[in-house]
Design a protein around this motif. Structure first.
Motif, PDB file in Angstrom:
ATOM      1  N   PHE A 173      38.203  19.335   9.483  1.00  0.00           N
ATOM      2  CA  PHE A 173      39.884  18.720   9.274  1.00  0.00           C
ATOM      3  C   PHE A 173      39.024  17.001   9.258  1.00  0.00           C
ATOM      4  CE2 PHE A 173      43.140  16.190  11.712  1.00  0.00           C
ATOM      5  CZ  PHE A 173      44.404  16.755  10.168  1.00  0.00           C
ATOM      6  N   PHE A 174      40.398  16.628   8.227  1.00  0.00           N
ATOM      7  CA  PHE A 174      40.340  15.538   7.680  1.00  0.00           C
ATOM      8  C   PHE A 174      41.679  14.538   8.304  1.00  0.00           C
ATOM      9  CE2 PHE A 174      37.145  17.879   5.083  1.00  0.00           C
ATOM     10  CZ  PHE A 174      36.435  17.306   5.267  1.00  0.00           C
ATOM     11  N   SER A 175      41.606  13.176   7.951  1.00  0.00           N
ATOM     12  CA  SER A 175      42.575  11.994   8.274  1.00  0.00           C
ATOM     13  C   SER A 175      43.889  12.068   7.490  1.00  0.00           C
ATOM     14  CB  SER A 175      42.012  11.378   8.817  1.00  0.00           C
ATOM     15  OG  SER A 175      41.720  10.392   7.746  1.00  0.00           O
ATOM     16  N   VAL A 176      45.204  11.652   7.864  1.00  0.00           N
ATOM     17  CA  VAL A 176      45.937  11.247   6.302  1.00  0.00           C
ATOM     18  C   VAL A 176      45.338   9.716   5.482  1.00  0.00           C
ATOM     19  CG1 VAL A 176      48.203  10.186   6.798  1.00  0.00           C
ATOM     20  CG2 VAL A 176      47.920  12.343   7.754  1.00  0.00           C
ATOM     21  N   ALA A 177      44.803   9.180   6.366  1.00  0.00           N
ATOM     22  CA  ALA A 177      43.959   8.600   5.311  1.00  0.00           C
ATOM     23  C   ALA A 177      43.416   8.679   4.290  1.00  0.00           C
ATOM     24  CB  ALA A 177      43.289   7.626   6.882  1.00  0.00           C
ATOM     25  N   TYR A 178      42.177   9.499   4.517  1.00  0.00           N
ATOM     26  CA  TYR A 178      41.454  10.458   3.987  1.00  0.00           C
ATOM     27  C   TYR A 178      42.059  10.994   2.870  1.00  0.00           C
ATOM     28  CZ  TYR A 178      36.751  12.130   1.741  1.00  0.00           C
ATOM     29  OH  TYR A 178      36.196  12.662   0.901  1.00  0.00           O
ATOM     30  N   LEU A 179      43.011  11.863   3.200  1.00  0.00           N
ATOM     31  CA  LEU A 179      43.225  12.381   1.635  1.00  0.00           C
ATOM     32  C   LEU A 179      44.036  11.284   1.362  1.00  0.00           C
ATOM     33  CD1 LEU A 179      45.772  14.660   4.067  1.00  0.00           C
ATOM     34  CD2 LEU A 179      43.735  15.539   3.042  1.00  0.00           C
ATOM     35  N   LYS A 180      44.588  10.575   1.835  1.00  0.00           N
ATOM     36  CA  LYS A 180      45.084   9.439   0.664  1.00  0.00           C
ATOM     37  C   LYS A 180      44.085   8.823  -0.172  1.00  0.00           C
ATOM     38  CE  LYS A 180      49.520   8.244   3.867  1.00  0.00           C
ATOM     39  NZ  LYS A 180      49.843   6.932   4.423  1.00  0.00           N
TER      40      LYS A 180
END
Length: 764
Positions: A173-180
């Motif tokens: 899983f990857f955080s919202v911050a990383y997706l941005k």
């Protein structure tokens, strides 16, 4: 005439040298990736300072705000957005003459900057070009009184409409911050499609309000075998440490996971939309649904939820409740994601239980469905009609064509071992996106050839004519995360390969590769400023195993001047305290030398294990009556190791003069044993380079020269042996576990250029 020709040739030579020098200077001054369609360097610079303002056509207001945010990072203040077009302004202009989608024209002079386009995406791409022309300091929010842009005229447009990246957030899983962050990096290099793999057997990552247990239960797991494998690798490489923010304690158990709320994901979608990136959600079905079935067992034909022969049990297409569930899930997905494209997956489906199900049999009889692949197509086609009713288009992996598919579905080709799949899809009238595992699975371990292979990948199958080729709308790279447990590891796996893909899909000029490599070197400082944990450039021309007869030596040319190369000889991993490698390291004994490059801030690149062995020249054998070629044994079976072939019945035999797999081999899994002699023409230290997918082992005489064994993606291993002129026993074992094979063997002698082994060297 001869005299004139001589001067003409001399002039041509001077012009060629001048052009090459000019091209190199231009690449250095404008290190843009992807490189523009047309670029003409100007003279002077445009100064962005106190008196600069932004003027934007009304339809480009959002893009003006994006530009202002970019310049804020370098100036420490926003520029006024005005309606007054005067000297010293940056103008965002509507230009109906630029008819190609996403095209733009950028003109930078001493007096002003103009970005012209017909659509907002074009304006934004022009802004990202400006971003790459600005000092690297803007990425660090380092404030200056002024910013300088070099004078230039650029006219630019993409070669392909679909320029995509895929990220699997289910396995890890990857955080919202990383997706941005991921979106920002895509935008910098003009990529425009982000395919999010939101669900799989290992985790359900998106909130579905009608079925809350999908995330309450399906988003969490105890550590699985992939987590354990990552933990083992983390002992030598900290990039494999699982991101701790996704580990929690529940009811006395350590659980891994996480999910995005619908509100969070809507925020990510808005962030991507502002950067003209379309997010395509994938809810994988009918297979890869274990995380859902665990909580909702009514989805299967018999209530079972387990692994089959190869894959997990799928949901049941013979039950109306399955369609109700699927439509309810996708209805909520469509509320989150405005993209016209929705990905249904459709890959790797174990249909065994369908053949046993009374409900499936009844449906097949009622609908005239002839077999289980056609039953899967019934499911996909029915879901496509639902998607279409909502104004959306269905995308599926290329398996969905097997039982027949409507021409309106979009096919995503990934199975390299089924090379005719995209051709069949095009002939059926389907639009195709190319994502073949080789070279576009970015979870495959990168090596010294990875960037080259991505850059020179041609999305268009050779057998398609010009009209048919229009059905190939582009390509994307896929990042599957079974062995990518952290954000740092993800960075390492896709950077800098993403830059090669971006230029291939936008610029599409393979002859610019040398220029690209020079520009890529310039891009590393920007990646440093953006805190991207990119893969450092390979240390060139290193082997896995070396031999020497008297004294060995190790000398490495740095791929980047700023790198520091450190080494150990005691078996320990090199770190920032290890000795720096001298210009030439002399080696007189058998030993393991471990080397690694380091950046100035201490970031370590790949560790290279170089085994040195002192060896006597191996003498030839005397054999009478040899014939050309190698004797080969073909085994039609699945093997995890090459040694297991010896315990299996031989299926057939043949003779070959090359290390290659015959076209007659059709089995998905097999093994081939090549045996005979290699007739080397001179004494020397021979290096052998063995590339294999899956495993291969090379022996010459009694010596194991290259060990590339096991089931893995295409990778090269290398080794040396000291040989005297003449015949030497030769044995190469190769196994393919399924999913497409690669086999290649090359050699060099005494440090010469590598090349294919001549056919006349092989005897039996």
């Amino acid at each position: 005439m001869k005299i004139i020709s001589k001067y003409l040739l001399a002039g041509a030579s001077i012009f060629t040298c001048f052009s090459a020098a000019l091209a190199q200077e231009t690449a250095s001054r404008f290190p843009l990736i992807p490189y523009p369609t047309q670029l003409v360097a100007g003279k002077g610079t445009f100064i962005i300072g106190n008196k600069t303002s932004i003027v934007a056509a009304k339809q480009f207001t959002d893009e003006a705000n994006q530009l202002d945010l970019l310049l804020l990072k370098g100036l420490g203040r926003k520029l006024p957005i005005t309606k007054s077009n005067k000297p010293g302004t940056i103008n965002l202009v509507y230009d109906a003459s630029l008819t190609a989608s996403e095209a733009y024209k950028l003109t930078v002079s001493k007096q002003q900057v103009i970005i012209a386009a017909k659509d907002a995406a074009g304006i934004f791409h022009g802004i990202e070009t400006i971003r790459q022309l600005l000092p690297v300091s803007v990425e660090k929010n380092k404030v200056s009184k002024t910013l300088l842009l070099p004078a230039v005229t650029i006219q630019d447009q993409p070669a392909y409409a679909w320029r995509g990246m895929h990220l699997d957030v289910s396995r890890h899983f990857f955080s919202v911050a990383y997706l941005k962050k991921f979106i920002d990096r895509m935008a910098l290099y003009k990529m425009n499609k982000l395919h999010l793999h939101l669900t799989d057997d290992q985790g359900w990552r998106i909130e579905i309000k009608k079925y809350p247990k999908l995330t309450e239960e399906g988003a969490w797991r105890t550590f699985n075998n992939q987590d354990s494998a990552c933990m083992k690798k983390a002992k030598d490489n900290p990039d494999f440490v699982i991101d701790k923010e996704h580990i929690v304690q529940r009811n006395g158990k350590t659980m891994y996971g996480g999910f995005y709320t619908q509100q969070e994901m809507k925020g990510v979608v808005a962030y991507a939309t502002a950067r003209h990136i379309d997010i395509i959600p994938e809810i994988d079905m009918p297979g890869h649904m274990m995380a859902a079935i665990n909580s909702y067992p009514f989805l299967t034909c018999n209530g079972e939820n387990s692994w089959g022969t190869l894959f997990t049990k799928p949901i049941c297409p013979g039950l109306e409740s399955t369609y109700e569930f699927a439509q309810n899930v996708y209805s909520e997905i469509m509320d989150i994601f405005p993209s016209q494209y929705i990905h249904i997956g459709g890959d790797e489906v174990d249909r065994t239980d369908w053949g046993k199900s009374a409900d499936c049999k009844a449906l097949m009889e009622r609908e005239g469905i002839k077999d289980l692949p056609a039953l899967q197509s019934y499911f996909i086609n029915r879901m496509e009609k639902f998607f279409n009713s909502k104004g959306r288009k269905l995308i599926g992996w290329d398996e969905i064509i097997e039982g027949g598919i409507s021409p309106t579905a979009i096919i995503m080709y990934w199975r390299t071992w089924v090379p005719d799949a995209p051709v069949k899809a095009v002939k059926n009238g389907n639009t195709v996106i190319m994502t073949p595992g080789e070279p576009l699975y970015f979870d495959n371990q990168p090596d010294q050839y990875s960037v080259d292979k991505v850059y020179h990948f041609n999305p268009i199958p050779k057998v398609l004519n010009a009209e048919e080729a229009k059905s190939i709308i582009g390509a994307q790279a896929n990042i599957w995360t079974e062995m990518i447990p952290s954000e740092k590891r993800a960075d390492y796996m896709y950077m800098p390969r993403l830059t090669a893909l971006a230029e291939m899909l936008w610029t599409n000029q393979p002859d610019k590769y040398d220029s690209y490599l020079k520009r890529l070197v310039k891009q590393y400082s920007r990646m440093d400023a953006m805190n991207i944990n990119y893969r450092l450039p390979d240390l060139p021309r290193l082997l896995n195993n070396y031999v020497f007869t008297d004294e060995g030596s190790l000398s490495i040319n740095k791929p980047l001047p700023s790198l520091i190369i450190r080494y150990t000889t005691d078996g320990s991993l090199p770190d920032t305290k290890s000795r720096e490698l001298p210009a030439v390291l002399s080696i007189t004994n058998n030993e393991l030398v471990r080397v690694a490059p380091f950046t100035a801030n201490g970031t370590r690149g790949d560790v290279y294990n170089l085994n040195y062995t002192k060896q006597y020249m191996l003498g030839p054998v005397k054999v009478r009556g040899t014939k050309p070629g190698l004797d080969c044994k073909y085994y039609k079976a699945y093997f995890k190791q090459t040694s297991l072939m010896k315990k299996t019945r031989v299926d057939s035999t043949f003779t070959t003069t090359a290390i290659e797999v015959p076209a007659t081999v059709k089995a998905p899994s097999f093994g081939i044993a090549y045996k005979g002699y290699i007739d080397v023409p001179a004494d020397g230290i021979y290096s052998f380079y063995l590339t294999a997918d899956d495993g291969a082992v090379l022996k010459i005489g009694p010596t194991l020269v290259v060990d590339n064994d096991g089931n893995h993606s295409a990778q090269e291993r290398s080794g040396q042996i000291a040989l005297k002129m003449g015949l030497h026993p030769f044995a190469l074992d190769f196994i393919e576990g399924g999913g497409g094979f690669t086999l290649k063997l090359q050699y060099s002698v005494n440090g010469s250029a590598r090349q294919d082994i001549p056919a006349e060297w092989f005897k039996n």
